[in-house]
Write an enzyme that holds these catalytic residues in place. Sequence first.
Site, short mmCIF file in Angstrom:
data_model
loop_
_atom_site.label_atom_id
_atom_site.label_comp_id
_atom_site.label_asym_id
_atom_site.label_seq_id
_atom_site.Cartn_x
_atom_site.Cartn_y
_atom_site.Cartn_z
N LYS A 157 0.88 -1.18 0.00
CA LYS A 157 0.00 0.00 0.00
C LYS A 157 0.91 1.23 0.00
CE LYS A 157 -4.40 1.20 2.15
NZ LYS A 157 -5.08 1.55 0.92
N1 PMP Z 1 -7.50 -2.30 -3.15
C1 PMP Z 1 -6.96 -1.07 -3.04
C2 PMP Z 1 -6.15 -0.53 -4.16
C3 PMP Z 1 -7.18 -0.32 -1.87
O1 PMP Z 1 -6.65 0.90 -1.74
C4 PMP Z 1 -7.98 -0.87 -0.83
C5 PMP Z 1 -8.26 -0.07 0.40
N2 PMP Z 1 -7.29 -0.26 1.39
C6 PMP Z 1 -8.50 -2.15 -1.00
C7 PMP Z 1 -8.24 -2.84 -2.17
C8 PMP Z 1 -9.28 -2.82 0.08
O2 PMP Z 1 -8.42 -3.23 1.13
P1 PMP Z 1 -8.92 -3.31 2.62
O3 PMP Z 1 -10.11 -4.18 2.63
O4 PMP Z 1 -7.78 -3.89 3.38
O5 PMP Z 1 -9.24 -1.93 3.05
#
Ligand code: PMP
Length: 308
Positions: A157
């Site tokens: 991320k």
């Molecule tokens: N894909 C991306 C590119 C994201 O930014 C997010 C948000 N964090 C998600 C998927 C979903 O991940 P999560 O369920 O851990 O928030």
Amino acid sequence: MDLSKHAFFEGKFIRFEDAKINIAVHGFLYGTTVFSGMRAYWNEEKKGLFVFRPYDHFHRLLDSAKIMSMSIPYDEQGLINLTLELLRKDNWQQDVYLRPTIYKADMGIGVRLHNLRDEFSMFVTSFDKYLSNDSNAHLTFSSWRRIDDNSIPARGKISGAYANSALIKTDANRAGFDEAIVLDQDGQVSEGSAMNFFMVRDGVLVTPPATDNILEGITRRSVIELAREELGIQVVERSIDRTEVFIAEELFMTGTAAQIVAATKVDYRPIGDGVMGPITTKLRALFDDVVRAKHPKYQHWNVEVNGG
Ligand code: PMP
């Protein structure tokens, strides 16, 4: 949006308005920042605030840091302790969103990852719905491609990678859509701008595998487990073709901010009957109970801010 009164900033708790970063900081200049987005949910009956799966969020944050050659003096539990202390300082009694970041904190010019100081900071904000119509969203296929694992890994991320998400989101919104489905370099479905992708085909829940250029979502992981354990449906992680999406029975996207967004149209084609389907409806209700610590079987996912 109410922002926190306190922040954790480079080793200490300070007033939020004092948590400032210089314009010459590496993480700002080059996108060399990794982050997480977590939620804490207010449970009215228990009069308690519960952080959802903080261990998993911090584990992924530390993995992102590892990819970016960063290290900080905290492990997952240390970061959870800071989170609980920050939430207690402002005595939040509502749903909130937390944004922890790790960044290259030295100032100056010179793009690289090595020989730079890393810092950790975090703030809290109130947060409501991410998509206003999360029960009948209209999606499009983005003309942008998802960044590849060999260019900027979607598995991490990484702030700089969110330029890709921003291009995707703005072009979808300006064209009148709520969100976009993004194909990877091979033309397979990856995810949305900031959410993972799920479809139902022949009663089976299908989602792209972790190796198809997606962020390994914590909501995705939770939904897979809830679908298998509580709804007793089969979940398959496999690559998805673009045209499979049009003939899916149900379609939804998941994320911490988005939670579970039901999509009922893609590029003007109705998905299934064009209304939120039964599996999506059940998962949304179940997920809301689980995140608010109302489901006894999943309370190990809820960390109470003032508990114990
Ligand atoms: N894909 C991306 C590119 C994201 O930014 C997010 C948000 N964090 C998600 C998927 C979903 O991940 P999560 O369920 O851990 O928030």
